[in-house]
Design a protein around this motif. Structure first.
Motif, PDB file in Angstrom:
ATOM      1  N   LEU A  89       0.826  -1.205   0.000  1.00  0.00           N
ATOM      2  CA  LEU A  89       0.000   0.000   0.000  1.00  0.00           C
ATOM      3  C   LEU A  89       0.861   1.257   0.000  1.00  0.00           C
ATOM      4  CD1 LEU A  89      -2.716   1.431   0.113  1.00  0.00           C
ATOM      5  CD2 LEU A  89      -2.744   1.078   2.579  1.00  0.00           C
ATOM      6  N   SER A  90       1.998   1.214   0.692  1.00  0.00           N
ATOM      7  CA  SER A  90       2.915   2.362   0.687  1.00  0.00           C
ATOM      8  C   SER A  90       3.381   2.680  -0.723  1.00  0.00           C
ATOM      9  CB  SER A  90       4.136   2.088   1.576  1.00  0.00           C
ATOM     10  OG  SER A  90       3.755   1.973   2.918  1.00  0.00           O
ATOM     11  N   LYS A  91       3.727   1.644  -1.489  1.00  0.00           N
ATOM     12  CA  LYS A  91       4.160   1.861  -2.870  1.00  0.00           C
ATOM     13  C   LYS A  91       3.039   2.458  -3.710  1.00  0.00           C
ATOM     14  CE  LYS A  91       7.880  -1.475  -3.317  1.00  0.00           C
ATOM     15  NZ  LYS A  91       8.437  -2.607  -4.062  1.00  0.00           N
ATOM     16  N   LYS A  92       1.813   1.980  -3.499  1.00  0.00           N
ATOM     17  CA  LYS A  92       0.667   2.522  -4.238  1.00  0.00           C
ATOM     18  C   LYS A  92       0.448   3.993  -3.885  1.00  0.00           C
ATOM     19  CE  LYS A  92      -1.955  -1.765  -4.742  1.00  0.00           C
ATOM     20  NZ  LYS A  92      -3.174  -2.488  -4.352  1.00  0.00           N
ATOM     21  N   LEU A  93       0.583   4.311  -2.598  1.00  0.00           N
ATOM     22  CA  LEU A  93       0.404   5.698  -2.165  1.00  0.00           C
ATOM     23  C   LEU A  93       1.488   6.600  -2.742  1.00  0.00           C
ATOM     24  CD1 LEU A  93      -0.687   5.145   1.541  1.00  0.00           C
ATOM     25  CD2 LEU A  93      -2.050   6.204  -0.256  1.00  0.00           C
ATOM     26  N   TYR A  94       2.735   6.114  -2.775  1.00  0.00           N
ATOM     27  CA  TYR A  94       3.827   6.899  -3.365  1.00  0.00           C
ATOM     28  C   TYR A  94       3.548   7.187  -4.846  1.00  0.00           C
ATOM     29  CZ  TYR A  94       6.763   5.960   0.745  1.00  0.00           C
ATOM     30  OH  TYR A  94       7.276   5.898   2.007  1.00  0.00           O
ATOM     31  N   LYS A  95       3.055   6.161  -5.554  1.00  0.00           N
ATOM     32  CA  LYS A  95       2.747   6.345  -6.984  1.00  0.00           C
ATOM     33  C   LYS A  95       1.600   7.329  -7.169  1.00  0.00           C
ATOM     34  CE  LYS A  95       4.402   1.878  -8.615  1.00  0.00           C
ATOM     35  NZ  LYS A  95       4.037   0.564  -9.169  1.00  0.00           N
ATOM     36  N   VAL A 123       0.770   9.765  -5.116  1.00  0.00           N
ATOM     37  CA  VAL A 123       1.298  11.089  -4.791  1.00  0.00           C
ATOM     38  C   VAL A 123       2.082  11.641  -5.976  1.00  0.00           C
ATOM     39  CG1 VAL A 123       2.983  12.314  -3.353  1.00  0.00           C
ATOM     40  CG2 VAL A 123       1.349  10.776  -2.296  1.00  0.00           C
ATOM     41  N   LYS A 124       2.867  10.783  -6.604  1.00  0.00           N
ATOM     42  CA  LYS A 124       3.670  11.214  -7.757  1.00  0.00           C
ATOM     43  C   LYS A 124       2.774  11.677  -8.906  1.00  0.00           C
ATOM     44  CE  LYS A 124       7.615   9.240  -8.299  1.00  0.00           C
ATOM     45  NZ  LYS A 124       8.741   8.347  -8.565  1.00  0.00           N
ATOM     46  N   LYS A 125       1.705  10.918  -9.176  1.00  0.00           N
ATOM     47  CA  LYS A 125       0.774  11.296 -10.244  1.00  0.00           C
ATOM     48  C   LYS A 125       0.034  12.587  -9.902  1.00  0.00           C
ATOM     49  CE  LYS A 125       0.012   6.570 -11.813  1.00  0.00           C
ATOM     50  NZ  LYS A 125      -0.925   5.443 -11.858  1.00  0.00           N
ATOM     51  N   ALA A 126      -0.344  12.741  -8.637  1.00  0.00           N
ATOM     52  CA  ALA A 126      -1.046  13.948  -8.208  1.00  0.00           C
ATOM     53  C   ALA A 126      -0.128  15.166  -8.265  1.00  0.00           C
ATOM     54  CB  ALA A 126      -1.593  13.765  -6.795  1.00  0.00           C
ATOM     55  N   ALA A 127       1.142  14.962  -7.961  1.00  0.00           N
ATOM     56  CA  ALA A 127       2.093  16.075  -7.999  1.00  0.00           C
ATOM     57  C   ALA A 127       2.317  16.568  -9.423  1.00  0.00           C
ATOM     58  CB  ALA A 127       3.420  15.656  -7.377  1.00  0.00           C
ATOM     59  N   LYS A 128       2.223  15.657 -10.397  1.00  0.00           N
ATOM     60  CA  LYS A 128       2.393  16.053 -11.808  1.00  0.00           C
ATOM     61  C   LYS A 128       1.323  17.043 -12.244  1.00  0.00           C
ATOM     62  CE  LYS A 128       4.855  12.195 -13.874  1.00  0.00           C
ATOM     63  NZ  LYS A 128       4.771  11.028 -14.775  1.00  0.00           N
ATOM     64  N   VAL A 129       0.097  16.827 -11.777  1.00  0.00           N
ATOM     65  CA  VAL A 129      -0.997  17.725 -12.153  1.00  0.00           C
ATOM     66  C   VAL A 129      -1.255  18.775 -11.075  1.00  0.00           C
ATOM     67  CG1 VAL A 129      -2.137  16.099 -13.710  1.00  0.00           C
ATOM     68  CG2 VAL A 129      -2.749  16.117 -11.299  1.00  0.00           C
ATOM     69  N   GLU A 151     -12.001  20.429   2.371  1.00  0.00           N
ATOM     70  CA  GLU A 151     -11.508  19.746   1.174  1.00  0.00           C
ATOM     71  C   GLU A 151     -11.420  18.241   1.431  1.00  0.00           C
ATOM     72  OE1 GLU A 151      -7.496  20.556  -1.045  1.00  0.00           O
ATOM     73  OE2 GLU A 151      -8.918  22.172  -1.396  1.00  0.00           O
ATOM     74  N   LYS A 152     -11.755  17.447   0.418  1.00  0.00           N
ATOM     75  CA  LYS A 152     -11.765  15.992   0.548  1.00  0.00           C
ATOM     76  C   LYS A 152     -10.543  15.393  -0.128  1.00  0.00           C
ATOM     77  CE  LYS A 152     -15.728  15.679   2.624  1.00  0.00           C
ATOM     78  NZ  LYS A 152     -15.735  15.299   4.030  1.00  0.00           N
ATOM     79  N   GLY A 153     -10.120  14.227   0.369  1.00  0.00           N
ATOM     80  CA  GLY A 153      -8.994  13.526  -0.212  1.00  0.00           C
ATOM     81  C   GLY A 153      -8.425  12.517   0.762  1.00  0.00           C
ATOM     82  N   ILE A 154      -7.261  11.967   0.406  1.00  0.00           N
ATOM     83  CA  ILE A 154      -6.562  11.009   1.256  1.00  0.00           C
ATOM     84  C   ILE A 154      -5.420  11.739   1.942  1.00  0.00           C
ATOM     85  CG2 ILE A 154      -5.277   8.841   1.346  1.00  0.00           C
ATOM     86  CD1 ILE A 154      -6.542   8.109  -1.351  1.00  0.00           C
ATOM     87  N   VAL A 155      -5.316  11.615   3.250  1.00  0.00           N
ATOM     88  CA  VAL A 155      -4.227  12.237   3.993  1.00  0.00           C
ATOM     89  C   VAL A 155      -3.161  11.173   4.245  1.00  0.00           C
ATOM     90  CG1 VAL A 155      -3.582  13.445   6.105  1.00  0.00           C
ATOM     91  CG2 VAL A 155      -5.800  13.866   5.068  1.00  0.00           C
ATOM     92  N   VAL A 156      -1.932  11.465   3.812  1.00  0.00           N
ATOM     93  CA  VAL A 156      -0.806  10.551   3.990  1.00  0.00           C
ATOM     94  C   VAL A 156       0.174  11.218   4.946  1.00  0.00           C
ATOM     95  CG1 VAL A 156       1.003   9.240   2.827  1.00  0.00           C
ATOM     96  CG2 VAL A 156      -1.120   9.735   1.626  1.00  0.00           C
ATOM     97  N   SER A 183      10.134  12.994  -1.683  1.00  0.00           N
ATOM     98  CA  SER A 183      10.675  12.757  -3.022  1.00  0.00           C
ATOM     99  C   SER A 183       9.595  12.320  -4.006  1.00  0.00           C
ATOM    100  CB  SER A 183      11.806  11.726  -2.979  1.00  0.00           C
ATOM    101  OG  SER A 183      11.312  10.490  -2.556  1.00  0.00           O
ATOM    102  N   SER A 184       8.587  11.580  -3.536  1.00  0.00           N
ATOM    103  CA  SER A 184       7.503  11.192  -4.439  1.00  0.00           C
ATOM    104  C   SER A 184       6.636  12.388  -4.809  1.00  0.00           C
ATOM    105  CB  SER A 184       6.649  10.081  -3.827  1.00  0.00           C
ATOM    106  OG  SER A 184       5.980  10.555  -2.693  1.00  0.00           O
ATOM    107  N   ALA A 185       6.650  13.435  -3.974  1.00  0.00           N
ATOM    108  CA  ALA A 185       5.906  14.654  -4.279  1.00  0.00           C
ATOM    109  C   ALA A 185       6.709  15.587  -5.180  1.00  0.00           C
ATOM    110  CB  ALA A 185       5.535  15.377  -2.994  1.00  0.00           C
ATOM    111  N   GLY A 186       7.904  15.167  -5.577  1.00  0.00           N
ATOM    112  CA  GLY A 186       8.713  15.968  -6.475  1.00  0.00           C
ATOM    113  C   GLY A 186       9.513  17.039  -5.760  1.00  0.00           C
ATOM    114  N   SER A 187       9.877  16.791  -4.506  1.00  0.00           N
ATOM    115  CA  SER A 187      10.603  17.770  -3.713  1.00  0.00           C
ATOM    116  C   SER A 187      11.905  17.167  -3.200  1.00  0.00           C
ATOM    117  CB  SER A 187       9.746  18.202  -2.522  1.00  0.00           C
ATOM    118  OG  SER A 187      10.481  18.980  -1.629  1.00  0.00           O
ATOM    119  N   LYS A 188      12.884  18.015  -2.990  1.00  0.00           N
ATOM    120  CA  LYS A 188      14.132  17.546  -2.402  1.00  0.00           C
ATOM    121  C   LYS A 188      14.037  17.500  -0.883  1.00  0.00           C
ATOM    122  CE  LYS A 188      16.900  19.376  -6.147  1.00  0.00           C
ATOM    123  NZ  LYS A 188      17.856  20.402  -6.561  1.00  0.00           N
TER     124      LYS A 188
END
Length: 155
Positions: free
Chosen positions: A45-51, A53-59, A77-82, A118-123
């Motif tokens: 599930l962690s890997k799925k959440l990272y993916k 987050v990565k897709k959400a960060a792109k848009v 606001e609604k969504g998944i909190v990680v 890093s999955s959110a595109g940040s250092k």
């Protein structure tokens, strides 16, 4: 007294530097968790959440950081909190799970704030992210939402 620069290690030292880098195992990361890190996402599930987050960060469809996530949860606001389970001190974000439960938002802890950032595109490491729904990654979002919602809540 002035600062002196450390000399770089020879090629033999590269192996030790790589071992404590981002390639730490899930069990090593779980060993450094906070006592409040419940419900903890599994390795899969962690890997799925990272993916997701990565897709959400792109848009640009994520909210990151305690202050921003808290503000948008309060606005409804609604969504998944990680949340990252290795954040210290705990006081920084211990109020967020209560806010999520009050507003019926699904939330889950993952073992590493470095990986979350890093999955959110940040250092920079990030201790909390809110993933919002979007058509571009709706299938991955729905899958994560279902699995995070089914995690047992702490007492």
């Amino acid at each position: 007294m002035t600062k002196t620069k450390k000399e770089k290690l020879p090629a033999d030292g590269e192996e030790t530097a790589a071992s404590d880098g981002p390639e730490r195992s899930y069990q090593d990361l779980v060993a450094n968790l906070n006592p409040i890190a419940q419900p903890l996402a599994s390795k899969k599930l962690s890997k799925k959440l990272y993916k997701c987050v990565k897709k959400a960060a792109k848009v640009k469809n994520i909210r990151r950081g305690v202050k921003e996530v808290q503000k948008f949860i309060n606005k409804g606001e609604k969504g998944i909190v990680v949340l990252a389970g290795d954040t210290l001190p705990i006081d920084v974000y211990c109020h967020l799970p209560v806010m999520c439960e009050d507003r019926n938002l699904p939330y889950a802890y993952i073992p590493s704030k470095l990986d979350l950032g890093s999955s959110a595109g940040s250092k920079r490491p990030t201790c909390v992210i809110l993933i919002k729904a979007h058509q571009d990654y709706q299938e991955a979002y729905d899958e994560c939402l279902e699995e995070v919602s089914s995690l047992p809540k702490p007492l």
